[in-house]
Design a protein around this motif. Structure first.
Motif, PDB file in Angstrom:
ATOM      1  N   GLY A 113     -10.860  35.385 -20.015  1.00  0.00           N
ATOM      2  CA  GLY A 113     -11.024  36.162 -21.242  1.00  0.00           C
ATOM      3  C   GLY A 113      -9.875  37.113 -21.457  1.00  0.00           C
ATOM      4  O   GLY A 113      -9.394  37.292 -22.576  1.00  0.00           O
ATOM      5  N   THR A 114      -9.410  37.710 -20.367  1.00  0.00           N
ATOM      6  CA  THR A 114      -8.281  38.640 -20.461  1.00  0.00           C
ATOM      7  C   THR A 114      -7.000  37.907 -20.843  1.00  0.00           C
ATOM      8  O   THR A 114      -6.252  38.363 -21.704  1.00  0.00           O
ATOM      9  N   VAL A 115      -6.754  36.766 -20.223  1.00  0.00           N
ATOM     10  CA  VAL A 115      -5.559  35.980 -20.546  1.00  0.00           C
ATOM     11  C   VAL A 115      -5.607  35.506 -21.995  1.00  0.00           C
ATOM     12  O   VAL A 115      -4.633  35.649 -22.741  1.00  0.00           O
ATOM     13  N   TYR A 116      -6.740  34.950 -22.409  1.00  0.00           N
ATOM     14  CA  TYR A 116      -6.873  34.504 -23.803  1.00  0.00           C
ATOM     15  C   TYR A 116      -6.760  35.676 -24.766  1.00  0.00           C
ATOM     16  O   TYR A 116      -6.136  35.566 -25.825  1.00  0.00           O
ATOM     17  N   GLY A 117      -7.360  36.808 -24.431  1.00  0.00           N
ATOM     18  CA  GLY A 117      -7.260  37.991 -25.284  1.00  0.00           C
ATOM     19  C   GLY A 117      -5.828  38.450 -25.450  1.00  0.00           C
ATOM     20  O   GLY A 117      -5.394  38.798 -26.550  1.00  0.00           O
ATOM     21  N   THR A 118      -5.061  38.429 -24.355  1.00  0.00           N
ATOM     22  CA  THR A 118      -3.656  38.843 -24.416  1.00  0.00           C
ATOM     23  C   THR A 118      -2.835  37.865 -25.250  1.00  0.00           C
ATOM     24  O   THR A 118      -2.054  38.273 -26.123  1.00  0.00           O
ATOM     25  N   ILE A 119      -3.010  36.580 -25.007  1.00  0.00           N
ATOM     26  CA  ILE A 119      -2.252  35.561 -25.749  1.00  0.00           C
ATOM     27  C   ILE A 119      -2.642  35.567 -27.227  1.00  0.00           C
ATOM     28  O   ILE A 119      -1.772  35.562 -28.110  1.00  0.00           O
ATOM     29  N   CYS A 120      -3.932  35.588 -27.499  1.00  0.00           N
ATOM     30  CA  CYS A 120      -4.387  35.581 -28.894  1.00  0.00           C
ATOM     31  C   CYS A 120      -3.937  36.832 -29.643  1.00  0.00           C
ATOM     32  O   CYS A 120      -3.546  36.756 -30.809  1.00  0.00           O
ATOM     33  N   MET A 121      -3.959  37.973 -28.977  1.00  0.00           N
ATOM     34  CA  MET A 121      -3.517  39.199 -29.645  1.00  0.00           C
ATOM     35  C   MET A 121      -2.021  39.166 -29.897  1.00  0.00           C
ATOM     36  O   MET A 121      -1.557  39.596 -30.952  1.00  0.00           O
ATOM     37  N   GLY A 122      -1.257  38.638 -28.946  1.00  0.00           N
ATOM     38  CA  GLY A 122       0.180  38.480 -29.172  1.00  0.00           C
ATOM     39  C   GLY A 122       0.452  37.568 -30.347  1.00  0.00           C
ATOM     40  O   GLY A 122       1.306  37.849 -31.202  1.00  0.00           O
ATOM     41  N   LEU A 123      -0.283  36.472 -30.417  1.00  0.00           N
ATOM     42  CA  LEU A 123      -0.148  35.541 -31.538  1.00  0.00           C
ATOM     43  C   LEU A 123      -0.583  36.206 -32.845  1.00  0.00           C
ATOM     44  O   LEU A 123       0.049  36.020 -33.888  1.00  0.00           O
ATOM     45  N   MET A 124      -1.621  37.003 -32.784  1.00  0.00           N
ATOM     46  CA  MET A 124      -2.101  37.723 -33.959  1.00  0.00           C
ATOM     47  C   MET A 124      -1.023  38.670 -34.497  1.00  0.00           C
ATOM     48  O   MET A 124      -0.819  38.769 -35.700  1.00  0.00           O
ATOM     49  N   SER A 159      -9.682  41.660 -32.980  1.00  0.00           N
ATOM     50  CA  SER A 159      -8.271  41.295 -33.148  1.00  0.00           C
ATOM     51  C   SER A 159      -7.687  41.836 -34.444  1.00  0.00           C
ATOM     52  O   SER A 159      -6.582  42.385 -34.454  1.00  0.00           O
ATOM     53  N   HIS A 160      -8.409  41.674 -35.532  1.00  0.00           N
ATOM     54  CA  HIS A 160      -7.894  42.144 -36.811  1.00  0.00           C
ATOM     55  C   HIS A 160      -7.864  43.663 -36.875  1.00  0.00           C
ATOM     56  O   HIS A 160      -6.961  44.242 -37.483  1.00  0.00           O
ATOM     57  N   PHE A 161      -8.830  44.322 -36.226  1.00  0.00           N
ATOM     58  CA  PHE A 161      -8.786  45.785 -36.157  1.00  0.00           C
ATOM     59  C   PHE A 161      -7.570  46.245 -35.360  1.00  0.00           C
ATOM     60  O   PHE A 161      -6.887  47.191 -35.733  1.00  0.00           O
ATOM     61  N   THR A 162      -7.286  45.558 -34.263  1.00  0.00           N
ATOM     62  CA  THR A 162      -6.099  45.885 -33.456  1.00  0.00           C
ATOM     63  C   THR A 162      -4.828  45.650 -34.260  1.00  0.00           C
ATOM     64  O   THR A 162      -3.891  46.458 -34.198  1.00  0.00           O
ATOM     65  N   LYS A 163      -4.791  44.566 -35.037  1.00  0.00           N
ATOM     66  CA  LYS A 163      -3.638  44.291 -35.901  1.00  0.00           C
ATOM     67  C   LYS A 163      -3.484  45.396 -36.944  1.00  0.00           C
ATOM     68  O   LYS A 163      -2.367  45.822 -37.236  1.00  0.00           O
ATOM     69  N   LEU A 164      -4.593  45.877 -37.483  1.00  0.00           N
ATOM     70  CA  LEU A 164      -4.562  46.975 -38.448  1.00  0.00           C
ATOM     71  C   LEU A 164      -3.998  48.243 -37.810  1.00  0.00           C
ATOM     72  O   LEU A 164      -3.169  48.936 -38.415  1.00  0.00           O
ATOM     73  N   ILE A 165      -4.418  48.534 -36.599  1.00  0.00           N
ATOM     74  CA  ILE A 165      -3.893  49.703 -35.886  1.00  0.00           C
ATOM     75  C   ILE A 165      -2.383  49.566 -35.701  1.00  0.00           C
ATOM     76  O   ILE A 165      -1.618  50.507 -35.952  1.00  0.00           O
ATOM     77  N   TYR A 166      -1.946  48.381 -35.273  1.00  0.00           N
ATOM     78  CA  TYR A 166      -0.522  48.170 -34.992  1.00  0.00           C
ATOM     79  C   TYR A 166       0.323  48.256 -36.255  1.00  0.00           C
ATOM     80  O   TYR A 166       1.266  49.036 -36.332  1.00  0.00           O
ATOM     81  N   PHE A 167      -0.013  47.463 -37.265  1.00  0.00           N
ATOM     82  CA  PHE A 167       0.821  47.418 -38.467  1.00  0.00           C
ATOM     83  C   PHE A 167       0.528  48.565 -39.431  1.00  0.00           C
ATOM     84  O   PHE A 167       1.349  48.871 -40.281  1.00  0.00           O
ATOM     85  N   GLY A 168      -0.618  49.202 -39.291  1.00  0.00           N
ATOM     86  CA  GLY A 168      -0.956  50.306 -40.168  1.00  0.00           C
ATOM     87  C   GLY A 168      -0.541  51.660 -39.635  1.00  0.00           C
ATOM     88  O   GLY A 168      -0.614  52.645 -40.366  1.00  0.00           O
ATOM     89  N   GLY A 169      -0.123  51.728 -38.392  1.00  0.00           N
ATOM     90  CA  GLY A 169       0.216  53.045 -37.874  1.00  0.00           C
ATOM     91  C   GLY A 169       1.187  53.103 -36.719  1.00  0.00           C
ATOM     92  O   GLY A 169       1.969  54.034 -36.612  1.00  0.00           O
TER      93      GLY A 169
END
Length: 175
Positions: A113-124, A159-169
């Motif tokens: 789960g951690t590996v997939y979470g890291t890869i998927c978030m990087g891809l996101m 994932s989308h909330f994390t993307k919002l944090i990254y690109f929004g701030g």
């Protein structure tokens, strides 16, 4: 509306098409923020409707990986250029095919789960989407149909909330 219809009809592809259109019309950070908000509404509603079927352990495992990816990306504050994001967006659906057939993901295992979470978030953060890869993660688990939909929706919400944090701030050119 068209993207939501495609997602409802096929269970996928709506987010891919939506981010492609947004990237064509807007600067990358702005497209990522707008996509994050719309997808949070879509996946959040799905997670709310199916909340009784969410398997929380895989979500927690995934969140650990997403946090690792957000931390690593926040150190570099990397923003891909539009051509790179569009190119990777085009190959995203085929990335799941790169996994050897002998590898069977298990969403209940912490390290997977951690590996997939890291890869998927990087891809996101590179393309705006990670759904096709996340699908393979849940398809191999011992989940019922409702559990797959609900748990994936919750992971996508994260994932989308994390993307919002990254690109929004977090990044310098925040949308």
């Amino acid at each position: 509306v068209v993207a939501a219809f495609l997602s409802g009809l096929f269970g996928m592809a709506g987010g891919l098409i939506l981010i492609g259109v947004l990237l064509a019309l807007m600067p990358l950070p702005t497209a990522m923020v707008l996509h994050a908000i719309t997808q949070m509404a879509s996946n959040g509603w799905r997670a709310l409707l199916w909340r009784a079927h969410i398997r929380w352990r895989p979500v927690a495992n995934y969140m650990v990986g997403a946090a690792i990816a957000l931390g690593a990306w926040s150190l570099t504050r990397y923003v891909p250029d539009k051509p790179m994001a569009l190119l990777l967006l085009g190959i995203t659906p085929f990335m799941a095919r790169l996994l050897p057939s002998s590898v069977k993901p298990d969403p209940d295992r912490l390290w997977q789960g951690t590996v997939y979470g890291t890869i998927c978030m990087g891809l996101m953060l590179m393309t705006g989407v990670s759904g096709p890869l996340l699908d393979t993660f849940f398809l191999c688990g011992e989940f019922g149909r409702r559990e797959k939909v609900a748990t994936k929706a919750m992971c996508q919400l994260v994932s989308h909330f994390t993307k919002l944090i990254y690109f929004g701030g977090v990044i310098d050119q925040a949308a």
